[in-house]
Design a protein around this motif. Structure first.
Motif, PDB file in Angstrom:
ATOM      1  N   ARG A 113      -1.331 -37.358   5.327  1.00  0.00           N
ATOM      2  CA  ARG A 113      -0.367 -37.571   6.280  1.00  0.00           C
ATOM      3  C   ARG A 113      -0.698 -37.785   7.727  1.00  0.00           C
ATOM      4  NH1 ARG A 113       4.039 -32.957   7.162  1.00  0.00           N
ATOM      5  NH2 ARG A 113       5.345 -33.678   8.870  1.00  0.00           N
ATOM      6  N   THR A 114      -1.832 -36.942   8.165  1.00  0.00           N
ATOM      7  CA  THR A 114      -2.280 -37.347   9.442  1.00  0.00           C
ATOM      8  C   THR A 114      -2.937 -38.972   9.618  1.00  0.00           C
ATOM      9  OG1 THR A 114      -2.943 -35.032   9.708  1.00  0.00           O
ATOM     10  CG2 THR A 114      -3.884 -36.501  11.354  1.00  0.00           C
ATOM     11  N   SER A 115      -3.800 -38.903   8.614  1.00  0.00           N
ATOM     12  CA  SER A 115      -4.345 -40.399   8.409  1.00  0.00           C
ATOM     13  C   SER A 115      -3.307 -41.530   8.421  1.00  0.00           C
ATOM     14  CB  SER A 115      -5.264 -40.514   7.204  1.00  0.00           C
ATOM     15  OG  SER A 115      -5.589 -41.769   6.866  1.00  0.00           O
ATOM     16  N   VAL A 116      -2.586 -41.509   7.693  1.00  0.00           N
ATOM     17  CA  VAL A 116      -1.593 -42.500   7.505  1.00  0.00           C
ATOM     18  C   VAL A 116      -0.659 -42.573   8.759  1.00  0.00           C
ATOM     19  CG1 VAL A 116       0.611 -43.402   6.365  1.00  0.00           C
ATOM     20  CG2 VAL A 116      -1.271 -42.352   4.858  1.00  0.00           C
ATOM     21  N   THR A 117      -0.143 -41.689   9.488  1.00  0.00           N
ATOM     22  CA  THR A 117       0.659 -41.645  10.675  1.00  0.00           C
ATOM     23  C   THR A 117      -0.269 -42.498  11.785  1.00  0.00           C
ATOM     24  OG1 THR A 117       1.432 -39.597   9.766  1.00  0.00           O
ATOM     25  CG2 THR A 117       2.232 -40.354  11.981  1.00  0.00           C
ATOM     26  N   ILE A 118      -1.284 -41.860  11.851  1.00  0.00           N
ATOM     27  CA  ILE A 118      -2.361 -42.605  12.644  1.00  0.00           C
ATOM     28  C   ILE A 118      -2.565 -44.325  12.373  1.00  0.00           C
ATOM     29  CG2 ILE A 118      -4.594 -42.911  13.605  1.00  0.00           C
ATOM     30  CD1 ILE A 118      -5.016 -39.836  13.418  1.00  0.00           C
ATOM     31  N   ASN A 119      -2.672 -44.368  11.235  1.00  0.00           N
ATOM     32  CA  ASN A 119      -2.946 -45.798  10.931  1.00  0.00           C
ATOM     33  C   ASN A 119      -1.776 -46.891  10.825  1.00  0.00           C
ATOM     34  OD1 ASN A 119      -5.380 -45.727  10.610  1.00  0.00           O
ATOM     35  ND2 ASN A 119      -5.800 -45.732   8.282  1.00  0.00           N
ATOM     36  N   ILE A 120      -0.452 -46.101  10.905  1.00  0.00           N
ATOM     37  CA  ILE A 120       0.538 -46.932  11.022  1.00  0.00           C
ATOM     38  C   ILE A 120       0.663 -47.694  12.345  1.00  0.00           C
ATOM     39  CG2 ILE A 120       3.088 -46.963  11.438  1.00  0.00           C
ATOM     40  CD1 ILE A 120       3.297 -45.145   8.883  1.00  0.00           C
ATOM     41  N   ALA A 121       0.211 -46.839  13.452  1.00  0.00           N
ATOM     42  CA  ALA A 121       0.240 -47.238  14.761  1.00  0.00           C
ATOM     43  C   ALA A 121      -0.894 -48.193  14.852  1.00  0.00           C
ATOM     44  CB  ALA A 121       0.106 -46.038  15.621  1.00  0.00           C
ATOM     45  N   LEU A 126     -11.832 -47.145   7.552  1.00  0.00           N
ATOM     46  CA  LEU A 126     -12.717 -46.175   8.096  1.00  0.00           C
ATOM     47  C   LEU A 126     -12.251 -45.163   9.172  1.00  0.00           C
ATOM     48  CD1 LEU A 126     -15.364 -48.577   9.196  1.00  0.00           C
ATOM     49  CD2 LEU A 126     -15.822 -47.025   7.402  1.00  0.00           C
ATOM     50  N   TYR A 127     -11.136 -45.586   9.723  1.00  0.00           N
ATOM     51  CA  TYR A 127     -10.505 -44.879  10.928  1.00  0.00           C
ATOM     52  C   TYR A 127      -9.984 -43.784  10.255  1.00  0.00           C
ATOM     53  CZ  TYR A 127      -8.682 -44.212  15.581  1.00  0.00           C
ATOM     54  OH  TYR A 127      -8.521 -43.554  16.822  1.00  0.00           O
ATOM     55  N   GLY A 128      -9.331 -43.850   8.887  1.00  0.00           N
ATOM     56  CA  GLY A 128      -8.357 -42.960   8.292  1.00  0.00           C
ATOM     57  C   GLY A 128      -9.256 -41.989   7.460  1.00  0.00           C
ATOM     58  N   LEU A 129     -10.462 -41.986   7.199  1.00  0.00           N
ATOM     59  CA  LEU A 129     -11.153 -41.509   6.377  1.00  0.00           C
ATOM     60  C   LEU A 129     -11.252 -40.102   6.979  1.00  0.00           C
ATOM     61  CD1 LEU A 129     -12.648 -42.774   4.251  1.00  0.00           C
ATOM     62  CD2 LEU A 129     -14.619 -43.064   5.239  1.00  0.00           C
ATOM     63  N   LEU A 130     -11.760 -39.763   8.328  1.00  0.00           N
ATOM     64  CA  LEU A 130     -12.053 -38.546   8.771  1.00  0.00           C
ATOM     65  C   LEU A 130     -11.020 -37.357   8.425  1.00  0.00           C
ATOM     66  CD1 LEU A 130     -14.201 -36.683  10.254  1.00  0.00           C
ATOM     67  CD2 LEU A 130     -12.778 -36.956  12.401  1.00  0.00           C
ATOM     68  N   PRO A 131      -9.647 -37.619   8.765  1.00  0.00           N
ATOM     69  CA  PRO A 131      -8.721 -36.536   8.668  1.00  0.00           C
ATOM     70  C   PRO A 131      -8.739 -36.130   7.025  1.00  0.00           C
ATOM     71  CG  PRO A 131      -7.762 -38.140   9.786  1.00  0.00           C
ATOM     72  CD  PRO A 131      -9.087 -38.819   9.356  1.00  0.00           C
TER      73      PRO A 131
END
Lengths: 315, 247
Positions: free
Chosen positions: B175-183, B122-127
């Motif tokens: 890229r943005t989504s994955v980077t955020i989700n790693i954290a 859900l969190y990674g969907l938007l970017p």
């Protein structure tokens, strides 16, 4: 042959094309001319069904286009638009090969055809085939656009202000190019423009449109000599008509031919048989001479043309 | 090949550090002199790294699929009416804190990996969705008009023109989504998912800064590795599809 019968197109309450009838004979160039918003582009886009029509019917070679698969219909109609619409991520060669590829031609046939078309449009295959559209000038890009439209040898060519965004010199070159190519390939062409001079130069017949209606549909000469309404008269330029008529006729028509073609004396300058009377008069005014020799395509002198005769009979 | 050198070097460093963390014991003793044990040993770092990467990959794959499909649907003539709705759903997914998603998902899905996967997706969907829409909308309309006018079917226009042209922008969204989700994945450790967040949580609970540091370093390094991997991917994409940028 393309026939439009009582064709109407409405956008909401606004009528873009109002009950028009138009027949375009096989092999002729029909130019739709008018100011912006007169419905000329809408008319063109109904022929390849990019826009549905509200009413009426359109027949291509006697067959109602409404019954055909739109993709099949379009594959047999070349389409050239103002912005070229070339794929920026494909090379020139691949862009030209688009329709043959959709038609699943064998590889060798596509390559040969691309090579042939690039040569026809005066693009050197060895330097341009692997370039990308962004690396071309506007004129070159539109040549590629025309080549792409001709690629699968369609019977019909639809052109929507193809040269509208080009500078004057490039536009003139491409117009001449189009006349030359049209002589070779004889496509049934529908050409949309707002430039009356372009229309006069290219058309077999011109359809003048205003507010969704066709005001006059006739040859360039008749449009100039007998404009149907004041609108058409203003469009072709009331005062300018004499020169425009001269622009339609060639030197060949009014020259005094020699009994036999002869070798010109070295260094003499002259006109070609296919030049317009307008150009001939301009040359004579500029050089201040009463007559100029005329050469044929082999460079032989075939006659002379006089200023007096042009002034007397030119328009 | 030089393109792929930074991600490979970072990956080597990451794996090296995951396996060789005990070698740094003196350093962590110096940071945390009052504790007997300064190296996190309840689980091997390599296992935690694997699990962490697995969670991110699965959620990114599902999120990408959903977001790209949604973006394509919302830009088709038949789906245009849904464009505002689709953007809103994605925005809500982003504004909803992942912690809250976890709190709500645990009673339904139980403890473990499932709730964090849902939260990450859900969190990674938007970017991704935002970039898919931007990429598809930014294509020169003349290109689509010509493609249709030349006789391409809507699917052919999508596959041969729209996706290759929008792909670079979509990739940037992933890229943005994955980077955020790693954290973000690290918070999965609070509900029993095994991630690199484990040593961080354990360190916070026991007041052991060395643990916190070990988890944080590895998470940061993983994010860097992934980011440089995407950098290389984007450059490769440019060479393949946008030659005018690469020159």
């Amino acid at each position: 042959m393309i026939e439009l019968k009582h064709v109407t197109r409405r956008f909401g309450n606004a009528v873009a094309v109002d009950n028009i009838d138009l027949t375009i004979e096989t092999g002729e160039v029909c130019v739709l001319v008018g100011s912006s918003g007169c419905g000329k582009s809408t008319t063109l886009r109904m022929i390849n069904r990019l826009l549905p029509r509200t009413d009426g019917e359109i027949l291509v070679d006697g067959e109602d286009i409404g019954t055909m698969n739109p993709e099949q219909l379009r594959l047999n109609m070349g389409y050239v638009i103002q912005g070229t619409g070339l794929f920026p991520h494909w090379t020139v060669a691949r862009n030209i090969a688009m329709v043959p590829q959709l038609l699943k031609w064998p590889r060798e046939r596509i390559d040969a055809r691309v090579h042939e078309l690039m040569t026809l449009l005066d693009l050197d295959p060895s330097t341009h085939a692997n370039k990308y559209p962004q690396q071309l000038s506007g004129g070159q890009a539109q040549r590629v656009g025309v080549a792409r439209a001709l690629a699968a040898d369609p019977n019909i060519l639809l052109m929507d202000e193809p040269f509208g965004a080009l500078d004057a010199i490039t536009r003139e070159n491409l117009q001449l190019e189009m006349l030359r190519i049209q002589k070779q390939v004889r496509k049934t062409t529908v050409f949309v423009t707002h430039d009356i001079d372009e229309a006069l130069k290219l058309a077999t017949r011109i359809a003048v449109m205003d507010q969704g209606r066709i005001i006059q549909h006739d040859t360039p000469e008749n449009i100039l000599r007998r404009p149907a309404t004041e609108f058409v008269e203003n469009l072709v330029g009331k005062q300018d008509r004499g020169l425009k008529l001269m622009g339609l006729r060639t030197v060949r028509e009014l020259m005094q031919a020699h009994p036999a073609p002869k070798r010109p004396e070295p260094g003499t300058e002259g006109l070609r048989e296919e030049d317009s009377l307008r150009l001939a008069l301009s040359v004579m005014l500029w050089q201040d001479t009463p007559q100029v020799p005329v050469f044929n395509s082999r460079g032989e002198e075939t006659g002379v043309i006089t200023r007096e005769r042009i002034v007397r009979e030119g328009a | 090949m030089r393109l792929w050198l930074p991600p490979v070097l970072l990956a080597v460093l990451l794996i090296g550090l995951s396996t060789g963390m005990p070698a740094l014991e003196p350093l962590f003793h110096w940071i945390q002199p009052d504790k007997q044990q300064v190296i996190y040993e309840r689980e091997s770092f390599l296992f935690l790294l694997q699990n962490h990467v697995f969670l991110v990959i699965v959620s990114a794959a599902a999120g990408t699929l959903a977001a790209v499909a949604g973006g394509i649907f919302a830009t088709r003539p038949s789906g245009r009416d849904f464009l505002p709705l689709v953007s809103q759903i994605a925005s809500i997914g982003q504004t909803f804190p992942p912690v809250a998603v976890l709190a709500l998902a645990v009673p339904v899905l139980g403890f473990g990996e499932a709730p964090i996967l849902v939260a990450l997706m859900l969190y990674g969907l938007l970017p991704i969705l935002r970039n898919t829409l931007a990429g598809l909308e930014s294509i020169n309309p003349a290109v689509k008009e010509a493609a249709r006018g030349m006789g391409m079917s809507p699917l052919q226009v999508l596959v041969r023109a729209e996706l290759p042209l929008a792909g670079r922008v979509i990739l940037a969204g992933i890229r943005t989504s994955v980077t955020i989700n790693i954290a973000t994945a690290a918070i999965g450790s609070t509900i029993g998912a095994r991630t690199l967040g484990d040593p961080v949580i354990a360190g916070l609970v026991n007041g052991n800064t060395a643990y916190v540091l070990q988890g944080a370093i590895l998470i940061g390094l993983l994010a860097l590795t992934t980011d440089s991997l995407f950098e290389a991917l984007e450059r490769t994409w440019d060479r393949r599809f946008s030659p005018q940028v690469a020159g």
